[in-house]
Design an enzyme around this catalytic site. Structure first.
Site, PDB file in Angstrom:
ATOM      1  N   ASP A 111       1.253  -9.127  -1.512  1.00 13.93           N
ATOM      2  CA  ASP A 111       0.665  -9.044  -0.169  1.00 13.93           C
ATOM      3  C   ASP A 111       0.999 -10.232   0.725  1.00 13.93           C
ATOM      4  O   ASP A 111       0.445 -10.347   1.824  1.00 13.93           O
ATOM      5  CB  ASP A 111      -0.859  -8.905  -0.280  1.00 13.93           C
ATOM      6  N   GLU A 112       1.906 -11.116   0.304  1.00 13.72           N
ATOM      7  CA  GLU A 112       2.250 -12.272   1.132  1.00 13.72           C
ATOM      8  C   GLU A 112       3.763 -12.403   1.250  1.00 13.72           C
ATOM      9  O   GLU A 112       4.500 -12.113   0.308  1.00 13.72           O
ATOM     10  CB  GLU A 112       1.661 -13.558   0.532  1.00 13.72           C
ATOM     11  N   ARG A 170     -17.658  -7.138   1.635  1.00  6.05           N
ATOM     12  CA  ARG A 170     -17.820  -8.593   1.640  1.00  6.05           C
ATOM     13  C   ARG A 170     -19.020  -9.021   2.473  1.00  6.05           C
ATOM     14  O   ARG A 170     -19.620 -10.070   2.216  1.00  6.05           O
ATOM     15  CB  ARG A 170     -16.545  -9.253   2.165  1.00  6.05           C
ATOM     16  N   TYR A 220      -5.154  -4.291  -1.564  1.00  6.16           N
ATOM     17  CA  TYR A 220      -5.451  -3.127  -2.401  1.00  6.16           C
ATOM     18  C   TYR A 220      -6.413  -2.173  -1.689  1.00  6.16           C
ATOM     19  O   TYR A 220      -6.236  -0.946  -1.717  1.00  6.16           O
ATOM     20  CB  TYR A 220      -6.069  -3.555  -3.734  1.00  6.16           C
ATOM     21  N   ASP A 241       0.139 -12.398   5.650  1.00 10.14           N
ATOM     22  CA  ASP A 241      -0.763 -12.038   4.555  1.00 10.14           C
ATOM     23  C   ASP A 241      -1.464 -10.732   4.933  1.00 10.14           C
ATOM     24  O   ASP A 241      -2.066 -10.630   6.002  1.00 10.14           O
ATOM     25  CB  ASP A 241      -1.781 -13.155   4.317  1.00 10.14           C
TER      26      ASP A 241
END
Length: 608
Positions: free
Chosen positions: A120-121, A65, A33, A28
């Site tokens: 993305d995985e 975050r 982005y 992952d």
């Protein structure tokens, strides 16, 4: 090495040999982005960064975050949490797709099955690679790389622990190579199945990895609070389970199988139970090229046709870039609309699709492209489909428009490929377009995924139709002299395809002539020498001597014949003069099908 200890006791693992033979790695990309934008602009690395689509922050870097910015947060709320948040527009996904493809290509260098999951995985089945490494290592010296979910427990007799140790080292190598070559940090989950590998992957984000062994599967699954956390369980299944007061994963683990079978099929009930225990046998399926390439644009509301056309035009320009990168030729186009129902305060999707002519696309210097005329054709088709979805005599309100190419055909890219000639020769395209414009009887299935509320069906009456290669129609070889200029043609490769077509009426005459020849061969004649030669053979005798085709059989186009090289003309003359030796016996009209496949004869005789 980091150990994640759990207070609860682990169960003893009493599995048979090869009970857990697989080694699965789930990769992952951290804040994908945001990382793409930070790699494009390194100045963004040290600041809180958010990726904006419309009025939503779809993702952010870890700096943001830390201030409380979360995924899918309103821009206004994100700016309240982090006033110095740097916003970058992420509505154009081109750069993200390109980065995702680079990562996917890099993962394939390990020669293991790779299954793409979003941008993305990725799942990677490293089972065979682990088996190869197992032959060359001392198992006593192998250790885990990264974190371990609960180290304590009885080792499984199948030997999966040592395989997972090696798999964790492989995962670390993969992550390191992605960072060294592409600059992306990643996290990874390592387990004996896809379910556990995906679920343990984010435990130590960012830029780290976690391994879980089979004996801790049920214990780990019980830590998930909601059954919706299990990837294979969707919203409808969740609602059905909640109606039975099955809310958490523990509830699902403890639910009697008979209760589950009352509301689900027997297989589904067993699968739900297995998933709750961390058991999953689904394989890693190698990802190929996508079955469809599409784009969507959402907005508050659009109620004017001209604005809709502008949005479709912008989407088409972006979509053609993706198709050029893909390299395949689209043969089907789908239009999707999301209609807003003001009375019900709800919205629903409707789609229409139709086939499109492959001749719209051309190959220039080995790359797929579309001329301005081709783009105008596509826009005409798009607006035709739009008009079938919307009743313009009534007010309408749209909140989304989408375009997608849903079916493709591979193309030959070699220099000697006839596709390069067919796709670039203007006169050939005119013939193909003429055939497509005249063909109104073809039909196609609707491959769109319309919502249940949509009652639309595919209508191809206004579509340009390309005959399906799997079900070819009876080709009528119509001689079109307008496609062949009066100038001399150097070789057959320069001939226009239309010139090699014979009229179907001429074919009927040929068949009749051959049948009459057969009847005459059965009738006694005064001269035995002529019993073995047809009128056409006598004519070709003169042709061989005279070097022209003034008296060619009726089914031969003289201009085409005269344009052929001398050796090819001689070959045809020999075939016509000696039908028995070339496989053209008059005893049966169908024996012409036995002619050698590499001869020119098959282009000049009628096919049944």
């Amino acid at each position: 090495m980091h150990i994640r200890n759990m207070e609860s006791s682990s169960s003893t693992c009493n599995y048979a040999e090869n009970e857990h033979p697989r080694s699965i790695v789930h990769i992952d990309i951290d804040c994908f982005y945001a990382q793409v934008e930070m790699l494009r602009n390194p100045e963004l690395r040290a600041v809180p960064l958010g990726i904006q689509q419309k009025n939503i922050v779809v993702t952010s870097n870890y700096e943001a975050r830390n201030y409380g910015v979360q995924k899918c947060m309103l821009v206004s709320d994100a700016l309240k949490s982090c006033p110095n948040l740097k916003l970058v527009n992420g509505e154009d996904l081109h750069d993200y797709r390109a980065a995702s493809n680079k990562i996917f290509e890099l993962l394939q260098s390990w020669k293991c099955p790779v299954e793409k999951l979003g941008m993305d995985e990725n799942f990677i089945d490293v089972t065979k690679l682990v088996e190869e490494k197992l032959k060359c290592v001392n198992i006593n010296n192998v250790t885990y790389s990264g974190h371990i979910y609960n180290e304590y427990g009885t080792e499984c007799v199948c030997g999966c622990h040592i395989r997972l140790k090696i798999a964790s080292q492989v995962a670390n190598e993969i992550r390191q190579k992605i960072y060294d070559e592409l600059g992306f940090t990643t996290c990874a989950g390592i387990a004996h199945n896809k379910l556990l590998a995906k679920l343990v992957c984010p435990l130590h984000k960012p830029n780290d990895q976690t391994t879980i062994s089979p004996e801790h599967a049920a214990e780990f699954m019980s830590t998930l609070h909601s059954i919706r956390s299990i990837p294979s369980i969707g919203s409808k299944t969740t609602e059905a389970l909640i109606s039975q007061k099955i809310i958490s994963v523990i509830d699902l683990q403890q639910a009697p199988l008979d209760i589950l079978k009352r509301h689900f099929s027997g297989d589904m009930a067993v699968r739900l139970r297995n998933l709750s225990l961390g058991e999953d046998n689904t394989p890693v399926k190698q990802t190929g090229k996508p079955q469809s390439i599409g784009l969507e644009d959402s907005f508050k509301t659009v109620s004017v046709k001209s604005e809709v056309e502008d949005k479709f035009s912008a989407l088409l320009q972006r979509l053609l870039i993706l198709v050029r990168e893909d390299g395949r030729i689209p043969v089907s186009l789908r239009v999707t609309l999301r209609k807003k129902d003001a009375k019900r305060l709800s919205s629903h999707r409707e789609s229409r699709q139709c086939q499109i002519s492959a001749s719209i696309f051309t190959i220039t210097n080995g790359a797929l492209s579309v001329t301005e005329v081709g783009q105008q054709k596509l826009m005409t088709i798009i607006m035709r489909l739009f008009n079938k979805l919307i009743d313009l005599s009534k007010p309408f309100h749209l909140t989304l428009v989408g375009l997608a190419f849903t079916k493709f055909q591979e193309r030959m890219t070699g220099r000697s490929s006839i596709v390069n000639y067919l796709m670039n020769d203007i006169s050939v395209q005119s013939v193909l377009n003429l055939q497509n414009d005249c063909d109104t009887s073809a039909s196609s299935m609707d491959y769109s995924a319309a919502s249940p509320s949509s009652s639309t069906t595919t209508d191809l009456s206004d579509a340009e139709v390309e005959p399906s290669p799997k079900k070819p129609k009876k080709v009528t070889w119509i001689a079109k002299r307008r496609c062949l200029s009066k100038e001399e043609v150097a070789s057959p490769s320069k001939l226009k395809v239309g010139e090699l077509r014979l009229n179907s009426k001429e074919l009927e005459k040929v068949s009749e002539l051959r049948l009459n020849s057969r009847d005459r061969s059965l009738t006694p004649r005064a001269s035995p020498a002529k019993d073995n030669l047809s009128d056409a053979s006598d004519t070709m005798k003169d042709i061989a001597e005279g070097g022209n085709c003034d008296d060619c059989p009726s089914y031969v186009d003289k201009e085409v014949f005269n344009a052929l090289p001398d050796e090819m003309q001689q070959e045809l003359k020999v075939m016509w003069k000696n039908p028995t030796g070339s496989g053209m016996t008059r005893s049966s009209p169908r024996t012409t099908n036995k002619a050698k496949p590499n001869t020119l004869l098959k282009y000049f005789v009628p096919h049944k």
